[in-house]
Design a protein around this motif. Structure first.
Motif, PDB file in Angstrom:
ATOM      1  N   SER A 258      -8.317  -3.991  -3.921  1.00  0.00           N
ATOM      2  CA  SER A 258      -8.688  -2.613  -4.223  1.00  0.00           C
ATOM      3  C   SER A 258      -9.932  -2.237  -3.410  1.00  0.00           C
TER       4      SER A 258
ATOM      5  N   ASN B  23       0.838  -1.201   0.000  1.00  0.00           N
ATOM      6  CA  ASN B  23       0.000   0.000   0.000  1.00  0.00           C
ATOM      7  C   ASN B  23       0.871   1.248   0.000  1.00  0.00           C
TER       8      ASN B  23
ATOM      9  N   TYR C 225      -6.250   9.060  -3.558  1.00  0.00           N
ATOM     10  CA  TYR C 225      -5.967   7.658  -3.261  1.00  0.00           C
ATOM     11  C   TYR C 225      -6.871   6.727  -4.069  1.00  0.00           C
TER      12      TYR C 225
ATOM     13  N   SER D  41       0.355   9.090  -4.121  1.00  0.00           N
ATOM     14  CA  SER D  41      -0.028   7.676  -4.182  1.00  0.00           C
ATOM     15  C   SER D  41      -0.080   7.099  -5.598  1.00  0.00           C
TER      16      SER D  41
ATOM     17  N   LYS E 157      -5.801   3.837  -6.798  1.00  0.00           N
ATOM     18  CA  LYS E 157      -6.204   2.434  -6.813  1.00  0.00           C
ATOM     19  C   LYS E 157      -6.789   2.040  -8.175  1.00  0.00           C
TER      20      LYS E 157
END
Length: 247
Positions: free
Chosen positions: A94, A59, A106, A67, A110
């Motif tokens: 996810s 992560n 974020y 990110s 993903k």
């Protein structure tokens, strides 16, 4: 079967390793602490070399605009190693509805991770989960101010990490779906209601104030709950609260 669980020492990864090994598989945890760095690529090829399946549970260290770069670089490195090692199945975890909240850096990151995986040549499965019950304390801390906690009425479908880990292990041990497998908790709450339930259980006298503008989940305007085809996990939130420690 042999599994390389990248991020295998974290909340979900450590449980996935235990579940797979208990089922008679060989699952090895890999992380920075074991010498594997998914950003520099150090140790990545060695980690996946003998595996049949790669489960990537790493992560981003932040939820901000940095990110996407983390997920892009880490996936590029892991997929290159997977192709070289002839990996037959690549699994990631996810978020349900991530594609419906582009306002969150974020969530966009993903979705990028999912897109990179789907565009590659390695057979894959994407497990999308709703919000972890274990994260509720952090959510409460984000908007705490003295004796009050401000939370929006965003619909939340909390799921226990143990149920997420079971789902990831089950998908990883099966055939690649080359698509998305959605999982969620058995109940839906508004986030402010969930905050009140949590504080009451902890005998915490702070007051939850409903504030549609408060915190990260305030930008979630659409429906990010599971659909009718999703698997609903068994653990209810109040039951989870009654059974510490939360592994």
């Amino acid at each position: 079967m042999r599994f390389a669980v990248i991020g295998g020492t974290g909340l979900i990864g450590s449980q996935v390793v235990r579940i797979l090994n208990a089922a008679g598989h060989e699952a090895l945890p890999h992380s920075q602490s074991t010498g594997v760095d998914v950003i520099t690529g150090r140790g990545v090829e060695e980690a996946v070399a003998r595996a049949d399946v790669v489960v990537n549970l790493t992560n981003s260290p932040t939820f901000d605009e940095a990110s996407p770069a983390f997920f892009r670089t880490s996936m590029d490195n892991l997929l290159a190693a997977a192709r070289k090692g002839g990996i037959g199945h690549f699994v990631i975890l996810s978020i349900v509805g991530a594609d419906k909240v582009p306002e969150l850096d974020y969530y966009r990151a993903k979705v990028l991770q999912e897109d990179v995986l789907a565009a590659g040549s390695v057979p894959y499965s994407i497990v999308r989960a709703t919000q972890f019950m274990e994260f509720m304390d952090a959510v409460l801390s984000w908007t705490a101010d003295g004796d009050t906690v401000r939370l929006p009425p965003t619909p939340i479908q909390p799921i226990a990490s143990k149920d997420v880990a079971n789902a990831v292990a089950e998908v990883a041990a099966g055939d690649p779906v080359n698509g998305i497998h959605n999982i969620g908790g058995p109940e839906v709450f508004s986030l402010d209601e969930l905050g009140r339930i949590t504080l009451s259980h902890k005998s915490d006298n702070r007051t939850v104030v409903t504030d549609p503008t408060a915190g990260m989940f305030a930008v979630v305007k659409g429906d990010v709950l599971t659909d009718m085809d999703a698997h609903l996990a068994p653990t209810r939130y109040t039951d989870w609260l009654e059974t510490p420690p939360h592994d």
